[in-house]
Scaffold this motif. Sequence first.
Motif, short mmCIF file in Angstrom:
data_model
loop_
_atom_site.label_atom_id
_atom_site.label_comp_id
_atom_site.label_asym_id
_atom_site.label_seq_id
_atom_site.Cartn_x
_atom_site.Cartn_y
_atom_site.Cartn_z
N VAL A 164 -4.84 0.24 -2.85
CA VAL A 164 -3.61 0.23 -2.06
C VAL A 164 -3.19 -1.22 -1.90
O VAL A 164 -3.95 -2.05 -1.38
CB VAL A 164 -3.81 0.87 -0.69
CG1 VAL A 164 -2.51 0.86 0.11
CG2 VAL A 164 -4.34 2.29 -0.82
N VAL A 166 0.19 2.34 -4.51
CA VAL A 166 -1.17 2.69 -4.93
C VAL A 166 -1.22 2.63 -6.45
O VAL A 166 -0.36 3.20 -7.13
CB VAL A 166 -1.58 4.09 -4.45
CG1 VAL A 166 -3.00 4.43 -4.92
CG2 VAL A 166 -1.49 4.18 -2.92
N VAL A 219 -2.73 10.75 -6.07
CA VAL A 219 -3.05 10.09 -4.82
C VAL A 219 -3.41 11.14 -3.78
O VAL A 219 -2.84 12.24 -3.75
CB VAL A 219 -1.88 9.22 -4.34
CG1 VAL A 219 -0.68 10.08 -3.95
CG2 VAL A 219 -2.29 8.33 -3.17
#
Length: 272
Positions: A249, A122, A104
């Motif tokens: 997300v 995420v 990420v």
Amino acid sequence: MARQELAHYLRDRRAALRPHEIGLATAGADRRTPGLRREEVAELAHMSVDYYTRLEQARGPRPSARILDALARALRLAPAERSHLFRLAGSTAPPPGGSAVRQVRPHVARMLERLPETGALVTDAAYDVVTWNPLARTLLGADPAAGATNLARRRFLGGGPAYESTSAEEFGHIVVARLRRAADRYPHDPRLAALLAELHSGSAEFRQIWQARPVHAPGHRTKTLDHPDAGALRLNCDVLLVPEDDQEVVLMTADPGSPDARALRSLAARAT
């Protein structure tokens, strides 16, 4: 799909690419224009000349992500040009490379930290959770050990607390639609291939939905979590895209002023 614009873009990029830039001999070649020929682009992209010609003439079908990626490599497109090619074809451009991105970006991780009363996580293209905040961990009830949390596996094979009590059928179709896109974009990703093989062999429901070829765009939905401590929680789930990494997300919130919002606030305080 912007068919005419895509055709024009392909013609322009082919005309701008010089044969010597890709190692083609030009001495004595009968060329009416300095750019590449259609058959040369087709050969570089490993597709038929007829198929490529139909794309340039705005007569072709909507190209898959795999075809678009091959064209981007054949035409030596820069990252921004490659993304533009995918947009014209009505497709989200996956990041270059053969595997889904499983890290990420720091600014995305920091955003999750600034949402203490929102369950935020995420997921990558294969539905692995790559990061999540404390409230999301509490809501989903799983150990966030690297590689151990995959929402597709949890949905179809179990292995985690079955907190979700509604919208399970809808979520199953969402999962399969996204995994089908991932399989098209990352045909050589070994972890994704192993996950798909596991789901096909272990879940008749997954096989049935996969054969139906569902299509689903990320957006808003409502789900109910039957949490062991907080009880039934009605949550809003909204999805934001991180297109450069082909990640999503997921934000889980409750209606302001509702008992669910008060329960979320209490869970968040305990989680931190």
